[in-house]
Design a protein around this motif. Sequence first.
Motif, PDB file in Angstrom:
ATOM      1  N   UNK A   1       0.833  -1.205   0.000  1.00 18.69           N
ATOM      2  CA  UNK A   1       0.000   0.000   0.000  1.00 18.69           C
ATOM      3  C   UNK A   1       0.865   1.252   0.000  1.00 18.69           C
ATOM      4  N   UNK A   2       0.385   2.269  -0.672  1.00 19.38           N
ATOM      5  CA  UNK A   2       1.124   3.519  -0.729  1.00 19.38           C
ATOM      6  C   UNK A   2       1.102   4.208   0.630  1.00 19.38           C
ATOM      7  N   UNK A   3       2.156   4.952   0.914  1.00 25.16           N
ATOM      8  CA  UNK A   3       2.239   5.675   2.166  1.00 25.16           C
ATOM      9  C   UNK A   3       3.231   6.818   2.056  1.00 25.16           C
ATOM     10  N   UNK A   4       3.289   7.633   3.109  1.00 25.58           N
ATOM     11  CA  UNK A   4       4.147   8.817   3.074  1.00 25.58           C
ATOM     12  C   UNK A   4       5.621   8.489   3.286  1.00 25.58           C
ATOM     13  N   UNK A   5       5.970   7.213   3.557  1.00 31.72           N
ATOM     14  CA  UNK A   5       7.381   6.840   3.695  1.00 31.72           C
ATOM     15  C   UNK A   5       8.168   7.164   2.427  1.00 31.72           C
ATOM     16  N   UNK A   6       7.495   7.118   1.274  1.00 33.23           N
ATOM     17  CA  UNK A   6       8.150   7.328  -0.023  1.00 33.23           C
ATOM     18  C   UNK A   6       8.744   8.734  -0.130  1.00 33.23           C
ATOM     19  N   UNK A   7       8.119   9.701   0.552  1.00 31.18           N
ATOM     20  CA  UNK A   7       8.594  11.087   0.460  1.00 31.18           C
ATOM     21  C   UNK A   7      10.019  11.233   0.992  1.00 31.18           C
ATOM     22  N   UNK A   8      10.370  10.425   1.975  1.00 34.75           N
ATOM     23  CA  UNK A   8      11.701  10.537   2.598  1.00 34.75           C
ATOM     24  C   UNK A   8      12.702   9.540   2.020  1.00 34.75           C
ATOM     25  N   UNK A   9      12.230   8.408   1.518  1.00 33.17           N
ATOM     26  CA  UNK A   9      13.143   7.335   1.075  1.00 33.17           C
ATOM     27  C   UNK A   9      13.249   7.212  -0.434  1.00 33.17           C
ATOM     28  N   UNK A  10      12.323   7.854  -1.171  1.00 30.47           N
ATOM     29  CA  UNK A  10      12.267   7.727  -2.641  1.00 30.47           C
ATOM     30  C   UNK A  10      12.130   6.264  -3.061  1.00 30.47           C
ATOM     31  N   UNK A  11      11.584   5.444  -2.150  1.00 26.00           N
ATOM     32  CA  UNK A  11      11.351   4.041  -2.467  1.00 26.00           C
ATOM     33  C   UNK A  11      12.594   3.178  -2.472  1.00 26.00           C
ATOM     34  N   UNK A  12      13.709   3.669  -1.880  1.00 27.98           N
ATOM     35  CA  UNK A  12      14.963   2.898  -1.891  1.00 27.98           C
ATOM     36  C   UNK A  12      15.111   1.990  -0.671  1.00 27.98           C
ATOM     37  N   UNK A  13      14.420   2.290   0.431  1.00 29.43           N
ATOM     38  CA  UNK A  13      14.482   1.444   1.626  1.00 29.43           C
ATOM     39  C   UNK A  13      13.205   1.593   2.426  1.00 29.43           C
ATOM     40  N   UNK A  14      13.021   0.654   3.359  1.00 29.53           N
ATOM     41  CA  UNK A  14      11.794   0.624   4.155  1.00 29.53           C
ATOM     42  C   UNK A  14      12.071  -0.111   5.460  1.00 29.53           C
TER      43      UNK A  14
ATOM     44  N   UNK B   1      11.136  -3.008   7.917  1.00 25.03           N
ATOM     45  CA  UNK B   1      10.429  -4.283   7.925  1.00 25.03           C
ATOM     46  C   UNK B   1      10.215  -4.691   9.384  1.00 25.03           C
ATOM     47  N   UNK B   2       8.962  -5.016   9.721  1.00 22.38           N
ATOM     48  CA  UNK B   2       8.591  -5.326  11.103  1.00 22.38           C
ATOM     49  C   UNK B   2       8.744  -6.817  11.374  1.00 22.38           C
ATOM     50  N   UNK B   3       9.483  -7.139  12.440  1.00 23.97           N
ATOM     51  CA  UNK B   3       9.606  -8.510  12.935  1.00 23.97           C
ATOM     52  C   UNK B   3       9.349  -8.478  14.428  1.00 23.97           C
ATOM     53  N   UNK B   4       8.222  -9.090  14.841  1.00 24.11           N
ATOM     54  CA  UNK B   4       7.785  -9.045  16.237  1.00 24.11           C
ATOM     55  C   UNK B   4       7.611  -7.588  16.664  1.00 24.11           C
ATOM     56  N   UNK B   5       8.387  -7.155  17.665  1.00 26.80           N
ATOM     57  CA  UNK B   5       8.248  -5.787  18.169  1.00 26.80           C
ATOM     58  C   UNK B   5       9.396  -4.886  17.726  1.00 26.80           C
ATOM     59  N   UNK B   6      10.067  -5.285  16.677  1.00 22.11           N
ATOM     60  CA  UNK B   6      11.166  -4.493  16.154  1.00 22.11           C
ATOM     61  C   UNK B   6      10.969  -4.268  14.654  1.00 22.11           C
ATOM     62  N   UNK B   7      11.586  -3.189  14.157  1.00 24.18           N
ATOM     63  CA  UNK B   7      11.527  -2.890  12.722  1.00 24.18           C
ATOM     64  C   UNK B   7      12.930  -2.572  12.242  1.00 24.18           C
ATOM     65  N   UNK B   8      13.357  -3.325  11.207  1.00 28.84           N
ATOM     66  CA  UNK B   8      14.715  -3.182  10.700  1.00 28.84           C
ATOM     67  C   UNK B   8      14.699  -2.485   9.331  1.00 28.84           C
ATOM     68  N   UNK B   9      15.725  -1.688   9.110  1.00 28.37           N
ATOM     69  CA  UNK B   9      15.879  -0.976   7.841  1.00 28.37           C
ATOM     70  C   UNK B   9      16.344  -1.947   6.768  1.00 28.37           C
ATOM     71  N   UNK B  10      15.644  -1.926   5.578  1.00 25.86           N
ATOM     72  CA  UNK B  10      16.019  -2.843   4.506  1.00 25.86           C
ATOM     73  C   UNK B  10      15.921  -2.119   3.153  1.00 25.86           C
ATOM     74  N   UNK B  11      16.929  -2.361   2.298  1.00 27.61           N
ATOM     75  CA  UNK B  11      16.915  -1.789   0.941  1.00 27.61           C
ATOM     76  C   UNK B  11      15.907  -2.525   0.078  1.00 27.61           C
ATOM     77  N   UNK B  12      15.162  -1.783  -0.725  1.00 25.19           N
ATOM     78  CA  UNK B  12      14.162  -2.381  -1.623  1.00 25.19           C
ATOM     79  C   UNK B  12      14.235  -1.700  -2.989  1.00 25.19           C
ATOM     80  N   UNK B  13      13.510  -2.284  -3.933  1.00 23.58           N
ATOM     81  CA  UNK B  13      13.407  -1.695  -5.274  1.00 23.58           C
ATOM     82  C   UNK B  13      11.944  -1.722  -5.696  1.00 23.58           C
TER      83      UNK B  13
END
Length: 413
Positions: free
Chosen positions: A347-360, A362-374
């Motif tokens: 789903x689209x979201x405002x995260x794209x404004x800061x990352x330009x879609x290069x990273x996001x 990812x939630x695992x349990x109660x933590x969220x890790x930074x991951x490169x995407x395309x």
Amino acid sequence: MDTIITRKSKKNKYLITALLLFLILSFISYFSFTKKQSLNVKRGEIIIKTVENSYFEDFIVFQAKVEPLNSMLINVIEGGAVQEIFVENGAYLEQGQPLVKLYNPNTELGYVTQETSIIEQINNLNKARLDIRNQELNLAKDLVAIEHDYIDAKNNFELNKKLFEQEILSKNEWKTSQENYRFQQERKNIIQESIKKEKQTNQVQIAQINQSIAFMQKSLEILRTNKKNFLVTAPLSGRLSSFEPILGKTYLAGESIGKIDVMSGYKLIALVDEYYLDRVSKDQKGNVEYKNEKVEVVVSKVLPEVKNGRFQVELNFVHNKELDLRQGLSFGVQLILSEKTKTKVVSKGSFYQETAGKWIFVVEDNKAFKRNIKLGRENPLYYEILDGLKEGDKVITSNYKDYLNIELLNIED
């Protein structure tokens, strides 16, 4: 000697203390650089979405306004100042109905001068034609007199011939009658030939005169028609729009004074972001929502000229069923750019404004890790995922403004 030994002991102590401080600072620096920067966030402050394997439809949404299918501009033919206004904007007009009357004294004076000159030329040509006719009439009269003299000479010749054969008439009288008959015959033939040639010449002249008169008459008609152009009338039947003349305002020849909308159908006019210029083309289909129903539309024209970062698109309604539309209504158009294909989407979201879609994150349990995407294509609802995520992954799609330098998010309930 005792003083020297004491100083040496203090020096060793300082060295040991400095070494310990260096080791402590080095450890702190190493720990700082190697440990991931983290931040605690509340679950209610973020939006978490799941990566899905679903059908992706490439489409765009933009606003379009309703316009009549066919319109005609009302242009001023003869420039002048507005003297009278006969109708109001929005009125329904019949073809030929007066709209405004313009006034230009200099142009009207020029028309009067031209009209007088043309009429004078027509009168001169008519006089020249009449003179030719009179000349032909005079020649006809002369021919009648000559033919009369010829007949008299002929009768006298035939009578004298008989008298001369009976030896009643003298030879001299006979020769006189012969000579007179020959003379009248040749005279008649010469005059007849001359009249024939004169008629041929006159016919050419009269044809040229008639042609010139016809041309002058046509010019006069055009001139009188142009004089009527000071009265601006409706070129066809329809609803008047963009009509705002002001008494006394001067309009130049060729300037538009309004528009007539032919109320026989509607189209949609939209301004689309230049980003989609290469992706929007004629015959692409879409739809609008009208009275809780989807109505199909199709692109009929694309104007590639970009103004202020946007280009114009015209769309027609696919079905000709009656739609109770009004000019100026606005619709949200959903234009299909490609067919549906099954792929990974998020789903689209405002995260794209800061990352330009290069990273996001990812939630695992109660933590969220930074991951490169395309990311690939997008529509108003989803981004297409090309690499970096798999179906079922949970990601944070809310704003990343406060997380730009954070590697790990600790999610608290």
